[in-house]
Design an enzyme around this catalytic site. Structure first.
Site, PDB file in Angstrom:
ATOM      1  N   ASP A 259     -11.560 -15.601 -37.717  1.00 17.22           N
ATOM      2  CA  ASP A 259     -11.422 -17.047 -37.534  1.00 17.22           C
ATOM      3  C   ASP A 259      -9.953 -17.399 -37.334  1.00 17.22           C
ATOM      4  OD1 ASP A 259     -12.719 -19.805 -37.809  1.00 17.22           O
ATOM      5  OD2 ASP A 259     -11.047 -19.924 -39.225  1.00 17.22           O
TER       6      ASP A 259
ATOM      7  N   TYR B 241      -2.915 -22.377 -36.217  1.00 17.57           N
ATOM      8  CA  TYR B 241      -2.571 -21.393 -37.261  1.00 17.57           C
ATOM      9  C   TYR B 241      -1.448 -20.458 -36.792  1.00 17.57           C
ATOM     10  CZ  TYR B 241      -7.300 -22.348 -39.161  1.00 17.57           C
ATOM     11  OH  TYR B 241      -8.441 -22.917 -39.647  1.00 17.57           O
TER      12      TYR B 241
ATOM     13  N   LYS C 238      -9.958 -22.645 -32.186  1.00 14.84           N
ATOM     14  CA  LYS C 238     -10.202 -24.095 -32.312  1.00 14.84           C
ATOM     15  C   LYS C 238      -9.242 -24.922 -31.469  1.00 14.84           C
ATOM     16  CE  LYS C 238     -11.419 -22.987 -37.065  1.00 14.84           C
ATOM     17  NZ  LYS C 238     -10.402 -22.039 -37.561  1.00 14.84           N
TER      18      LYS C 238
ATOM     19  N   HIS D  34     -11.319 -28.765 -33.746  1.00 15.28           N
ATOM     20  CA  HIS D  34     -10.806 -28.458 -35.094  1.00 15.28           C
ATOM     21  C   HIS D  34     -10.994 -29.611 -36.087  1.00 15.28           C
ATOM     22  CE1 HIS D  34      -7.610 -25.726 -37.134  1.00 15.28           C
ATOM     23  NE2 HIS D  34      -8.469 -26.196 -38.014  1.00 15.28           N
TER      24      HIS D  34
ATOM     25  N   ARG E 207      -9.010  -7.090 -52.497  1.00 12.44           N
ATOM     26  CA  ARG E 207      -9.787  -8.327 -52.514  1.00 12.44           C
ATOM     27  C   ARG E 207     -10.617  -8.493 -51.238  1.00 12.44           C
ATOM     28  NH1 ARG E 207      -5.240  -9.905 -55.548  1.00 12.44           N
ATOM     29  NH2 ARG E 207      -4.047 -10.713 -53.768  1.00 12.44           N
ATOM     30  N   MET E 208     -10.106  -7.976 -50.099  1.00 12.80           N
ATOM     31  CA  MET E 208     -10.949  -8.111 -48.892  1.00 12.80           C
ATOM     32  C   MET E 208     -12.206  -7.229 -49.018  1.00 12.80           C
ATOM     33  SD  MET E 208      -8.873  -6.451 -45.642  1.00 12.80           S
ATOM     34  CE  MET E 208      -7.251  -7.132 -45.831  1.00 12.80           C
TER      35      MET E 208
HETATM   36  N1  LIG Z   1     -11.670 -25.449 -39.947  1.00 13.43           N
HETATM   37  C1  LIG Z   1     -10.757 -25.801 -40.813  1.00 13.43           C
HETATM   38  O1  LIG Z   1     -10.274 -26.959 -40.797  1.00 13.43           O
HETATM   39  C2  LIG Z   1     -10.301 -24.818 -41.853  1.00 13.43           C
HETATM   40  C3  LIG Z   1      -9.616 -25.267 -42.987  1.00 13.43           C
HETATM   41  C4  LIG Z   1      -9.222 -24.323 -43.948  1.00 13.43           C
HETATM   42  C5  LIG Z   1      -9.503 -22.983 -43.759  1.00 13.43           C
HETATM   43  N2  LIG Z   1     -10.144 -22.560 -42.623  1.00 13.43           N
HETATM   44  C6  LIG Z   1     -10.414 -21.128 -42.387  1.00 13.43           C
HETATM   45  O2  LIG Z   1     -10.932 -20.541 -43.562  1.00 13.43           O
HETATM   46  C7  LIG Z   1     -10.108 -19.464 -43.990  1.00 13.43           C
HETATM   47  C8  LIG Z   1     -10.120 -19.361 -45.506  1.00 13.43           C
HETATM   48  O3  LIG Z   1      -9.720 -20.578 -46.091  1.00 13.43           O
HETATM   49  P1  LIG Z   1      -8.765 -20.756 -47.343  1.00 13.43           P
HETATM   50  O4  LIG Z   1      -7.623 -19.823 -47.300  1.00 13.43           O
HETATM   51  O5  LIG Z   1      -8.500 -22.212 -47.436  1.00 13.43           O
HETATM   52  O6  LIG Z   1      -9.710 -20.428 -48.576  1.00 13.43           O
HETATM   53  P2  LIG Z   1     -10.227 -19.143 -49.373  1.00 13.43           P
HETATM   54  O7  LIG Z   1     -10.622 -18.054 -48.476  1.00 13.43           O
HETATM   55  O8  LIG Z   1     -11.228 -19.722 -50.324  1.00 13.43           O
HETATM   56  O9  LIG Z   1      -8.974 -18.714 -50.260  1.00 13.43           O
HETATM   57  C9  LIG Z   1      -7.970 -17.850 -49.836  1.00 13.43           C
HETATM   58  C10 LIG Z   1      -7.036 -17.600 -51.021  1.00 13.43           C
HETATM   59  O10 LIG Z   1      -7.749 -16.951 -52.061  1.00 13.43           O
HETATM   60  C11 LIG Z   1      -7.169 -15.687 -52.379  1.00 13.43           C
HETATM   61  N3  LIG Z   1      -8.294 -14.761 -52.572  1.00 13.43           N
HETATM   62  C12 LIG Z   1      -9.093 -14.238 -51.605  1.00 13.43           C
HETATM   63  N4  LIG Z   1     -10.037 -13.451 -52.148  1.00 13.43           N
HETATM   64  C13 LIG Z   1      -9.842 -13.483 -53.487  1.00 13.43           C
HETATM   65  C14 LIG Z   1     -10.513 -12.877 -54.572  1.00 13.43           C
HETATM   66  N5  LIG Z   1     -11.562 -12.083 -54.388  1.00 13.43           N
HETATM   67  N6  LIG Z   1     -10.023 -13.114 -55.820  1.00 13.43           N
HETATM   68  C15 LIG Z   1      -8.954 -13.921 -56.011  1.00 13.43           C
HETATM   69  N7  LIG Z   1      -8.278 -14.546 -55.016  1.00 13.43           N
HETATM   70  C16 LIG Z   1      -8.730 -14.327 -53.752  1.00 13.43           C
HETATM   71  C17 LIG Z   1      -6.289 -15.338 -51.193  1.00 13.43           C
HETATM   72  O11 LIG Z   1      -5.143 -14.610 -51.585  1.00 13.43           O
HETATM   73  P3  LIG Z   1      -4.874 -13.080 -51.063  1.00 13.43           P
HETATM   74  O12 LIG Z   1      -4.721 -13.133 -49.583  1.00 13.43           O
HETATM   75  O13 LIG Z   1      -3.612 -12.733 -51.776  1.00 13.43           O
HETATM   76  O14 LIG Z   1      -6.049 -12.275 -51.537  1.00 13.43           O
HETATM   77  C18 LIG Z   1      -5.867 -16.723 -50.682  1.00 13.43           C
HETATM   78  O15 LIG Z   1      -4.747 -17.204 -51.401  1.00 13.43           O
HETATM   79  C19 LIG Z   1      -8.735 -19.757 -43.381  1.00 13.43           C
HETATM   80  O16 LIG Z   1      -7.922 -18.608 -43.265  1.00 13.43           O
HETATM   81  C20 LIG Z   1      -9.146 -20.324 -42.044  1.00 13.43           C
HETATM   82  O17 LIG Z   1      -9.456 -19.250 -41.164  1.00 13.43           O
HETATM   83  C21 LIG Z   1     -10.573 -23.458 -41.686  1.00 13.43           C
END
Ligand SMILES: NC(=O)c1ccc[n+]([C@@H]2O[C@H](COP(=O)([O-])OP(=O)(O)OC[C@H]3O[C@@H](n4cnc5c(N)ncnc54)[C@H](OP(=O)(O)O)[C@@H]3O)[C@@H](O)[C@H]2O)c1
Length: 318
Positions: free
Chosen positions: A49, A54, A83, A114, A265-266
């Site tokens: 994604d 970004y 997006k 987006h 974590r991934m």
């Molecule tokens: N369409 C939109 O408007 C929109 C908005 C926001 C996000 N997105 C998309 O969604 C993706 C993910 O969103 P997000 O980053 O907001 O939320 P998320 O995936 O819920 O959270 C990511 C954060 O959590 C940590 N993390 C990941 N797995 C973990 C685990 N198993 N245990 C503990 N911590 C963990 C990561 O750190 P580490 O990397 O250090 O593990 C990172 O800081 C984005 O990259 C983007 O592609 C889209």
């Protein structure tokens, strides 16, 4: 095919992997992102994604190109989402052509609007200034441009992101192509029941972002993963709270997008597909108090923008 065992069909005739890899990070580092994508491919992720805003399109393109060159993956197995940013609402075709150049690709699988937010044509930032918003979104014309992208083969599907039930209904009314996906914030603390029902009525797939609550992000929260109900369910199944949160999204029929650039974590997140939640778990999650994490206050109450309040932006779904 690795990573393919769980895919969901979309209304445009293709299928989307149930788990996707998020590529947004702040601060952004291209090398770190590219390495993370190569590692994610090894783990089994096939959906990546990205978005123009970004800055991660070149890293996605470069990593996938390398993996394909080395015979580790085929283009057909992968699923790339990008997006359309608000500055390009007047010309989605040109915007997608620029994205494709960044991605070194001839097509992407999914192109999303987006945000329901039109910006002045020069605004490439995710944080526009007060007077850089257009008063109207002109979604009808923008959507016609999105349809054109699909028609000429630049993408295999089109959709939206951050659209409320009301905005979905308005779009469906004038669309020739019904959006295949609505990508929105969704996790056990923001369950989007009404929106999921509205999307289901039009056969629109919901894709969940911030599916762990975004712990580690400045705007995010650890509240989802630390919630006692989530922790209890995790203990019951001998899995982690993150795995419970992700499996919840898959169980309600969504695909989940999760970002971790950390190899352990991934892997942990990808393994969320390996267990099942029971009815009892789902009922318990339904009782958790709701809380939206990404409220997008920066997009409301701005001098030239269309939304004066958060309620207007989200049509009261907040
Ligand atoms: N369409 C939109 O408007 C929109 C908005 C926001 C996000 N997105 C998309 O969604 C993706 C993910 O969103 P997000 O980053 O907001 O939320 P998320 O995936 O819920 O959270 C990511 C954060 O959590 C940590 N993390 C990941 N797995 C973990 C685990 N198993 N245990 C503990 N911590 C963990 C990561 O750190 P580490 O990397 O250090 O593990 C990172 O800081 C984005 O990259 C983007 O592609 C889209």
């Amino acid at each position: 095919m690795k990573g393919d065992r769980l895919r969901t069909s979309l209304n445009c005739g293709i299928s989307i992997p149930c788990i996707g890899f998020g590529t947004y990070s702040n601060p952004y580092d291209g090398c770190v992102t590219e390495t993370a994508i190569l590692n994610a491919l090894k783990v089994g992720y096939r959906h990546f994604d990205t978005a123009m805003v970004y800055g991660s399109e070149p890293a996605v393109g470069s990593a996938l190109k390398q993996a394909m060159r080395e015979g580790k993956v085929e283009r057909e197995e992968t699923f790339v989402t990008s997006k359309l940013w608000g500055c390009d609402f007047h010309d989605p075709v040109s915007a997608l052509k620029r994205s494709l150049k960044m991605l070194h690709m001839e097509y992407i699988d999914m192109y999303l609007v987006h945000w329901p937010l039109k910006l002045k044509p020069w605004v490439q930032s995710a944080f526009p200034k007060d007077d850089e918003f257009e008063a109207e979104t002109d979604m009808e014309a923008t959507w016609a441009g999105m349809e054109r992208c699909m028609e000429i083969g630049l993408c295999r599907g089109i959709g939206v992101s951050n659209f409320s039930s009301k905005k979905i209904a308005e779009l469906v009314e004038h669309a020739s192509v019904i959006p295949a996906v609505n990508q929105v914030e969704m996790h056990p603390m923001w369950r989007q029941k009404k929106l999921r029902e509205a999307c289901a009525e039009s056969n629109i797939h919901v894709s969940a972002y911030t599916s762990l609550g975004g712990p580690g992000n400045t705007w995010g929260t650890t509240a989802v993963m630390e919630h006692p109900t989530i922790r209890t369910i995790a203990l019951r199944h001998n899995v982690t709270p993150a795995q419970v949160a992700l499996q919840w999204g898959v169980t309600v029929g969504a695909s989940v997008i999760v970002k971790s650039f950390n190899e352990k974590r991934m892997e942990e997140n990808f393994a969320a597909l390996n267990f099942k939640l029971e009815d009892r778990d789902m009922l318990e999650i339904d009782t958790i108090e709701e809380r939206k994490v990404i409220r997008a206050g920066i997009y409301v109450g701005r001098a030239t923008g269309p939304y004066k309040t958060l309620e207007e932006l989200w049509d009261n779904e907040i």
